[in-house]
Design an enzyme around this catalytic site. Structure first.
Site, short mmCIF file in Angstrom:
data_model
loop_
_atom_site.label_atom_id
_atom_site.label_comp_id
_atom_site.label_asym_id
_atom_site.label_seq_id
_atom_site.Cartn_x
_atom_site.Cartn_y
_atom_site.Cartn_z
N SER A 561 -20.41 -7.31 36.17
CA SER A 561 -21.08 -6.08 36.58
C SER A 561 -21.79 -6.32 37.93
O SER A 561 -21.14 -6.66 38.91
CB SER A 561 -22.05 -5.62 35.49
OG SER A 561 -22.43 -4.29 35.69
N ASP A 648 -14.38 2.40 31.77
CA ASP A 648 -15.73 1.99 32.14
C ASP A 648 -16.39 3.10 32.96
O ASP A 648 -15.84 3.54 33.97
CB ASP A 648 -15.66 0.70 32.96
CG ASP A 648 -17.02 0.05 33.18
OD1 ASP A 648 -18.04 0.73 33.02
OD2 ASP A 648 -17.04 -1.15 33.52
N HIS A 680 -17.38 -0.50 29.52
CA HIS A 680 -18.06 -1.49 30.34
C HIS A 680 -18.23 -2.82 29.60
O HIS A 680 -18.21 -3.88 30.22
CB HIS A 680 -19.43 -0.95 30.76
CG HIS A 680 -20.10 -1.75 31.82
ND1 HIS A 680 -19.55 -1.93 33.07
CD2 HIS A 680 -21.27 -2.44 31.83
CE1 HIS A 680 -20.36 -2.68 33.81
NE2 HIS A 680 -21.41 -3.00 33.07
#
Length: 709
Positions: A561, A648, A680
């Protein structure tokens, strides 16, 4: 362009995406973006390209299939697949979870208390029937027929009669809430679609409070649903139009108030509603002021409703005050004064005492707060590195506090802390099968010196039988994050053992932008200081190399991320230091995303990264480090694996897809793996997650030359 895997298998051609003319212009700067067409998620050509990337990645890693299966079997073999969690008391029941061998998802259960004075959780065994057990929700039944399953809400009403649960079967974090009568087994007609996570009952069980999102995937509205009435008639309790703020709601542990909380990265505000008058007008705790964050917790002290408020108004590392709940903007009594380097994180209030969470010396701490004296009694632990926090404490007046504890070498442990005696009562330690011995492994913290002289902590864990870390260059797996004041805590991982047992040293670079060393640590790694995050990670890698822990050919980096942005940035800054880089759901096209306020989460992110849309200096700064814009043709990149998910909503698949395409232009050995039904957090289901991690670890070990170990 031809790519070769490290084992010399047959050549295979990677997908070569077409370059379609596209550009964006801001502040007089035009950037050509030939892969922006990947953003058209419904385009058959985009899906075909992603599937071709998956096929290429599979062919390039086919020689690792045996290793992947061995690692999966190791994870599975170390895990007690049929197990039960430690029961947590709520009302007249003990609540706990089951896992069953061969099943992907957990099963939520409960059993009745032996007596009203029963505070010692029963010791449950998988092969012994639990008297009076009720199965509340079987995730395997709920997931039947779906490739993806995620539980975003789960709650039982205070009287134990009703249960609500919210399910996402796509990975886009949109949950459908349903309600069941636990006394009859009947599913009620109430069905609420498109909710955000975290729906819950009112204390009397008459209402459900939930939130919904706007077009940019921002939770912006809190709703009140009365059971038995049409969802179309639900009352809007609160709406926040400012796109910088997320909104959520929950009841105090005392059941006295509903707290509606909203916050950006740097500002927060709370509103209170009396729990017995949810259709009333909410009243603000403290009106928002830019840069002031706070959270309030209700308690009753000397028969007066009070709020304990943890805030940073004039207190960089936060302080705690107490105010009257009837007049929260009135006089403040300081309970815990601000102390530089001791970052107050939060507070939990109970009827007779409170618990304070804070950080000091780079580690999390817990302290018991006396309402009468204001004294804090810190809980002590023996290990030099550890992680600790509260959890599973729904009751208002318990004699025990449930806490979770662990370290790099100590598996996840559940304790009950006896308030009266100060004794830690061991309830359960995560079983690790196959003869795991914590003493076979070692952990320590070393310090790297950053370019500006700042000391950066690095946490290390390794298997002792391979020798001391630093005695000779060893394979090192260096992890980093460094954003949102999120701290990477010393925690145990079963999957990590597969690397440690092959001689890999696992390291965490606690770079600026995280919260490990206090609020200033975060401030020094965000906005126009963001480059510190990247250079800190490079300096940690250099420290490990220069001090004999590893060498560039034996060093692999990983981040996910915002940590994936870190990976992309260091790949451009110092590609020569790494043999490989693993980027999970990486935020590598950061500038394109933060320039577009119509994309999910963009506006709220301006407090973290800056606003490049309206500020030319921020634009230039972000463009100087955003990985996609800064792919270099004058260097040899390490091997790169980017992992993403089609659904996501936080970091769109398009970012790593574009990044890999650009890396290929300069001859980089870059692979893309896209989960076509996931979000995600990656795939759902524990066995699927183990296989996903086995895939990544096999690639990592291959890069380190340990595929045959």
């Amino acid at each position: 362009m031809t790519a070769h895997d490290a084992q010399g298998a047959a050549s295979t051609l990677p997908p070569i995406a077409s370059r379609n003319p596209a550009s964006r212009t801001h502040h007089g700067d035009t950037f050509d973006d030939p892969y922006e067409w990947f953003r058209a998620k419904e385009d058959e050509a985009v899906i075909a390209h992603l599937e071709a990337e998956n096929a290429y990645t599979e062919s390039r890693t086919e020689h690792l299939s045996g290793l992947r299966e061995r690692i999966f079997d190791e994870i599975k073999g170390r895990t007690l697949e049929t197990d039960l969690s430690v029961p947590s008391r709520h009302g007249e029941w003990w609540y706990y979870g089951r896992t069953v061998e061969g099943k992907q998802y957990g099963i939520q259960c409960r059993a009745p208390l032996a007596s009203p004075d029963d505070w010692t959780p029963p010791e449950l065994s998988p092969d012994v029937e639990v008297p009076g057990e009720q199965v509340l929700l079987d995730g395997n039944v709920e997931a039947d027929g779906h490739e993806f399953f995620s539980l975003g809400s789960f709650e039982v009403s205070n009287d134990g009669r009703l249960m609500l649960w919210g399910v996402d079967v796509a990975g886009d974090e949109r949950y459908t809430v349903r309600v069941r009568d636990l006394t009859t087994g009947e599913q009620l007609a109430d069905v609420i679609e498109g909710t955000f996570a975290g729906a819950g009952f009112s204390p009397d069980g008459r209402f459900i409070v939930y939130s919904t999102v706007d077009d940019a995937w921002r939770p912006d509205t809190v709703w009140l649903h009365e059971l038995g009435t049409p969802v179309a008639d639900d009352a809007k309790l609160f709406h926040e139009p400012d796109e910088r703020y997320w909104v959520g709601a929950g009841f105090t542990r005392s059941d006295r108030y509903l707290v509606i909380g909203l916050g950006s990265s740097i500002t927060s505000e709370e509103w209170l509603l009396d729990a017995d008058d949810l259709r009333g007008e909410p009243r603000v705790v403290w009106p928002r002021r830019e840069g002031v964050e706070y959270e309030s917790h209700h308690a009753v002290v000397d028969d007066e409703d009070v709020l304990y408020i943890v805030h940073n108004d004039g207190a960089l590392d936060f302080e705690m005050v107490r105010v009257a709940a009837s007049a929260p903007s009135g006089p403040r009594a300081v309970v815990i004064a601000h102390e530089q380097g001791r970052r107050l994180l939060g507070m939990s209030t109970f009827r007779d005492w409170g618990v304070v969470a804070y950080r000091r010396g780079g580690l999390p701490r817990l302290g018991l707060l006396s309402y009468s004296s204001g004294d804090v009694r810190e809980l002590a632990f023996d290990e030099p590195l550890y992680s600790v926090g509260t959890g599973g404490n729904p009751e208002w007046a318990p004699p025990l506090l449930r806490i979770g504890y662990g370290s790099f070498t100590t598996p996840g442990t559940v304790y009950d802390y006896d308030i009266a005696t100060g004794e830690l009562l061991l309830r359960k330690r995560q079983p690790v099968l196959g003869g795991y011995e914590p003493s076979d492994y070692a952990q320590e913290r070393v310090w790297a010196t950053a370019q500006d002289g700042t000391q950066i902590p690095i946490s290390l864990v390794w298997k002792r039988s391979f020798g001391d870390a630093g005695a000779a260059p060893r394979p090192v797996h260096l992890y980093g994050y460094g954003s949102y004041e999120h701290s990477i805590e010393p925690g145990f991982s079963v999957a990590r053992l597969s690397a440690l047992d092959r001689g890999v040293v696992f390291a965490v670079a606690h770079v600026r932008g995280g919260g490990e060393m206090g609020r200033q640590w975060y401030e020094d790694g965000k906005m126009l200081h963001k480059r510190n995050t990247f250079t800190d990670f490079v300096d940690c890698a250099l420290h490990l190399i220069d001090n004999g822990f590893t060498s560039p050919g034996l060093l692999v980096a990983e981040g996910g991320s915002a940590g994936g942005l870190l990976m992309g940035a260091v790949a451009n800054l110092a590609p020569e230091l790494f043999a490989g880089i693993l980027a999970d759901v990486p935020f590598v096209d950061a500038l394109t995303t933060i320039l577009d306020p119509s994309l999910p989460l963009t506006v709220i992110e301006w407090d973290e990264w800056g606003d490049p849309l309206h500020d030319a200096d921020v634009y230039a700064y972000m463009k100087s480090y955003s990985p996609y814009e800064n792919v270099r043709s004058d260097v040899a990149y390490p091997r790169i694996l980017a992992v993403t998910s089609l659904n996501d909503t936080r970091v769109l698949y398009v970012e790593p897809a574009k990044w890999v395409a650009r890396l290929r232009e300069v001859g980089a050995d870059a692979l893309l793996k896209c989960e076509m039904v996931a979000g995600h957090g990656g795939v759902s289901g524990r066995y699927n997650a183990w296989r996903e991690r086995a895939f990544e670890l096999a690639w990592l070990l291959d890069v380190l030359g340990l595929a045959d170990a």
